[in-house]
Design a protein around this motif. Sequence first.
Motif, PDB file in Angstrom:
ATOM      1  N   VAL A  67       0.841  -1.198   0.000  1.00 44.09           N
ATOM      2  CA  VAL A  67       0.000   0.000   0.000  1.00 44.09           C
ATOM      3  C   VAL A  67       0.876   1.249   0.000  1.00 44.09           C
ATOM      4  CG1 VAL A  67      -1.698   1.316   1.334  1.00 44.09           C
ATOM      5  CG2 VAL A  67      -1.955  -1.165   1.075  1.00 44.09           C
ATOM      6  N   THR A  68       1.925   1.236   0.813  1.00 40.78           N
ATOM      7  CA  THR A  68       2.845   2.370   0.859  1.00 40.78           C
ATOM      8  C   THR A  68       3.485   2.596  -0.513  1.00 40.78           C
ATOM      9  OG1 THR A  68       3.302   1.960   3.193  1.00 40.78           O
ATOM     10  CG2 THR A  68       4.924   3.259   1.994  1.00 40.78           C
ATOM     11  N   ALA A  69       4.009   1.527  -1.105  1.00 42.70           N
ATOM     12  CA  ALA A  69       4.655   1.638  -2.411  1.00 42.70           C
ATOM     13  C   ALA A  69       3.648   2.014  -3.497  1.00 42.70           C
ATOM     14  CB  ALA A  69       5.354   0.331  -2.766  1.00 42.70           C
ATOM     15  N   GLY A  70       2.478   1.415  -3.449  1.00 45.46           N
ATOM     16  CA  GLY A  70       1.449   1.732  -4.446  1.00 45.46           C
ATOM     17  C   GLY A  70       0.999   3.177  -4.366  1.00 45.46           C
ATOM     18  N   THR A  71       0.853   3.684  -3.160  1.00 47.50           N
ATOM     19  CA  THR A  71       0.455   5.079  -2.981  1.00 47.50           C
ATOM     20  C   THR A  71       1.531   6.016  -3.526  1.00 47.50           C
ATOM     21  OG1 THR A  71      -0.842   4.496  -1.037  1.00 47.50           O
ATOM     22  CG2 THR A  71      -0.245   6.818  -1.282  1.00 47.50           C
ATOM     23  N   GLY A  72       2.784   5.702  -3.219  1.00 50.15           N
ATOM     24  CA  GLY A  72       3.882   6.517  -3.745  1.00 50.15           C
ATOM     25  C   GLY A  72       3.933   6.495  -5.260  1.00 50.15           C
ATOM     26  N   TRP A  77       3.033   9.054 -10.509  1.00 48.55           N
ATOM     27  CA  TRP A  77       2.446   9.015 -11.840  1.00 48.55           C
ATOM     28  C   TRP A  77       1.460  10.170 -12.030  1.00 48.55           C
ATOM     29  CZ3 TRP A  77       1.116   3.113 -12.579  1.00 48.55           C
ATOM     30  CH2 TRP A  77       2.276   2.428 -12.967  1.00 48.55           C
ATOM     31  N   ALA A  78       0.668  10.460 -11.009  1.00 49.37           N
ATOM     32  CA  ALA A  78      -0.302  11.563 -11.116  1.00 49.37           C
ATOM     33  C   ALA A  78       0.414  12.890 -11.352  1.00 49.37           C
ATOM     34  CB  ALA A  78      -1.168  11.625  -9.859  1.00 49.37           C
ATOM     35  N   VAL A  79       1.500  13.118 -10.637  1.00 43.27           N
ATOM     36  CA  VAL A  79       2.256  14.357 -10.829  1.00 43.27           C
ATOM     37  C   VAL A  79       2.824  14.405 -12.245  1.00 43.27           C
ATOM     38  CG1 VAL A  79       4.351  15.602 -10.138  1.00 43.27           C
ATOM     39  CG2 VAL A  79       2.788  14.730  -8.397  1.00 43.27           C
ATOM     40  N   GLU A  80       3.369  13.297 -12.723  1.00 44.27           N
ATOM     41  CA  GLU A  80       3.931  13.270 -14.082  1.00 44.27           C
ATOM     42  C   GLU A  80       2.846  13.525 -15.121  1.00 44.27           C
ATOM     43  OE1 GLU A  80       7.090  13.139 -16.708  1.00 44.27           O
ATOM     44  OE2 GLU A  80       7.200  13.012 -14.526  1.00 44.27           O
ATOM     45  N   LEU A  81       1.703  12.888 -14.950  1.00 42.73           N
ATOM     46  CA  LEU A  81       0.613  13.084 -15.917  1.00 42.73           C
ATOM     47  C   LEU A  81       0.034  14.493 -15.836  1.00 42.73           C
ATOM     48  CD1 LEU A  81      -1.076   9.584 -15.618  1.00 42.73           C
ATOM     49  CD2 LEU A  81       0.330  10.453 -17.507  1.00 42.73           C
ATOM     50  N   TRP A 113      10.688   4.770 -14.247  1.00 42.76           N
ATOM     51  CA  TRP A 113      11.631   4.970 -13.147  1.00 42.76           C
ATOM     52  C   TRP A 113      10.924   5.209 -11.827  1.00 42.76           C
ATOM     53  CZ3 TRP A 113      16.088   2.933 -13.569  1.00 42.76           C
ATOM     54  CH2 TRP A 113      16.579   2.688 -14.847  1.00 42.76           C
ATOM     55  N   TYR A 114       9.726   5.784 -11.874  1.00 41.86           N
ATOM     56  CA  TYR A 114       8.930   5.890 -10.650  1.00 41.86           C
ATOM     57  C   TYR A 114       8.567   4.485 -10.149  1.00 41.86           C
ATOM     58  CZ  TYR A 114       8.285  10.832 -11.910  1.00 41.86           C
ATOM     59  OH  TYR A 114       8.484  12.138 -12.241  1.00 41.86           O
ATOM     60  N   ALA A 115       8.256   3.590 -11.076  1.00 39.17           N
ATOM     61  CA  ALA A 115       7.939   2.207 -10.691  1.00 39.17           C
ATOM     62  C   ALA A 115       9.168   1.516 -10.087  1.00 39.17           C
ATOM     63  CB  ALA A 115       7.420   1.425 -11.898  1.00 39.17           C
ATOM     64  N   VAL A 116      10.344   1.808 -10.615  1.00 40.71           N
ATOM     65  CA  VAL A 116      11.573   1.254 -10.037  1.00 40.71           C
ATOM     66  C   VAL A 116      11.724   1.740  -8.596  1.00 40.71           C
ATOM     67  CG1 VAL A 116      14.107   1.318 -10.176  1.00 40.71           C
ATOM     68  CG2 VAL A 116      12.748   0.945 -12.253  1.00 40.71           C
ATOM     69  N   GLY A 117      11.500   3.029  -8.374  1.00 38.82           N
ATOM     70  CA  GLY A 117      11.592   3.579  -7.021  1.00 38.82           C
ATOM     71  C   GLY A 117      10.573   2.956  -6.084  1.00 38.82           C
ATOM     72  N   ALA A 118       9.349   2.779  -6.565  1.00 32.65           N
ATOM     73  CA  ALA A 118       8.305   2.165  -5.738  1.00 32.65           C
ATOM     74  C   ALA A 118       8.656   0.713  -5.423  1.00 32.65           C
ATOM     75  CB  ALA A 118       6.948   2.249  -6.442  1.00 32.65           C
ATOM     76  N   GLY A 119       9.214   0.013  -6.396  1.00 30.65           N
ATOM     77  CA  GLY A 119       9.637  -1.363  -6.159  1.00 30.65           C
ATOM     78  C   GLY A 119      10.731  -1.441  -5.113  1.00 30.65           C
ATOM     79  N   PHE A 120      11.671  -0.529  -5.173  1.00 27.37           N
ATOM     80  CA  PHE A 120      12.739  -0.484  -4.171  1.00 27.37           C
ATOM     81  C   PHE A 120      12.157  -0.189  -2.791  1.00 27.37           C
ATOM     82  CE2 PHE A 120      15.849   1.892  -1.673  1.00 27.37           C
ATOM     83  CZ  PHE A 120      16.894   0.982  -1.636  1.00 27.37           C
TER      84      PHE A 120
END
Length: 138
Positions: A67-72, A77-81, A113-120
């Motif tokens: 949940v923490t990673a998904g929210t981040g 993504w929302a900011v990028e879009l 790259w946001y997904a990479v950060g969330a995965g980390f």
Amino acid sequence: MTGDGGARTALRIRAFAAGAAASTVLAGLAVRAFMDGDLAKYAGDALYTVLICALVAVIAPGARPAVTAGTGLVFSWAVELLQLTGVPAELSRHSTVARLVLGSTFNAPDLLWYAVGAGFAWAVTALAASASDRSKAR
């Protein structure tokens, strides 16, 4: 989380997450100081999401790692879009804080790259939660 034990656990999680947020900012500053080009840009994107995940953990210390990673990730993504609208670019012209938080120009590879950060961030929080669970079992 209930009772004093829950409050202490929440406080520990918040302290760890706040430390992680501060460390992430320092890592981002180091990336900007010692790297350049695409490597620095995309490392910065990943660290942006790691920072958001850490701040989510400060706000909601009982949230599961996914949940923490998904929210981040969703926030990033929302900011990028949002950058597709031009609103962040306009705000960034008037405010350094807006430029740092919202950016200004849409770049599709940033989404990866946001997904990479969330995965980390997920991996770190899942490992920390697992270690905490093991220590409670003793």
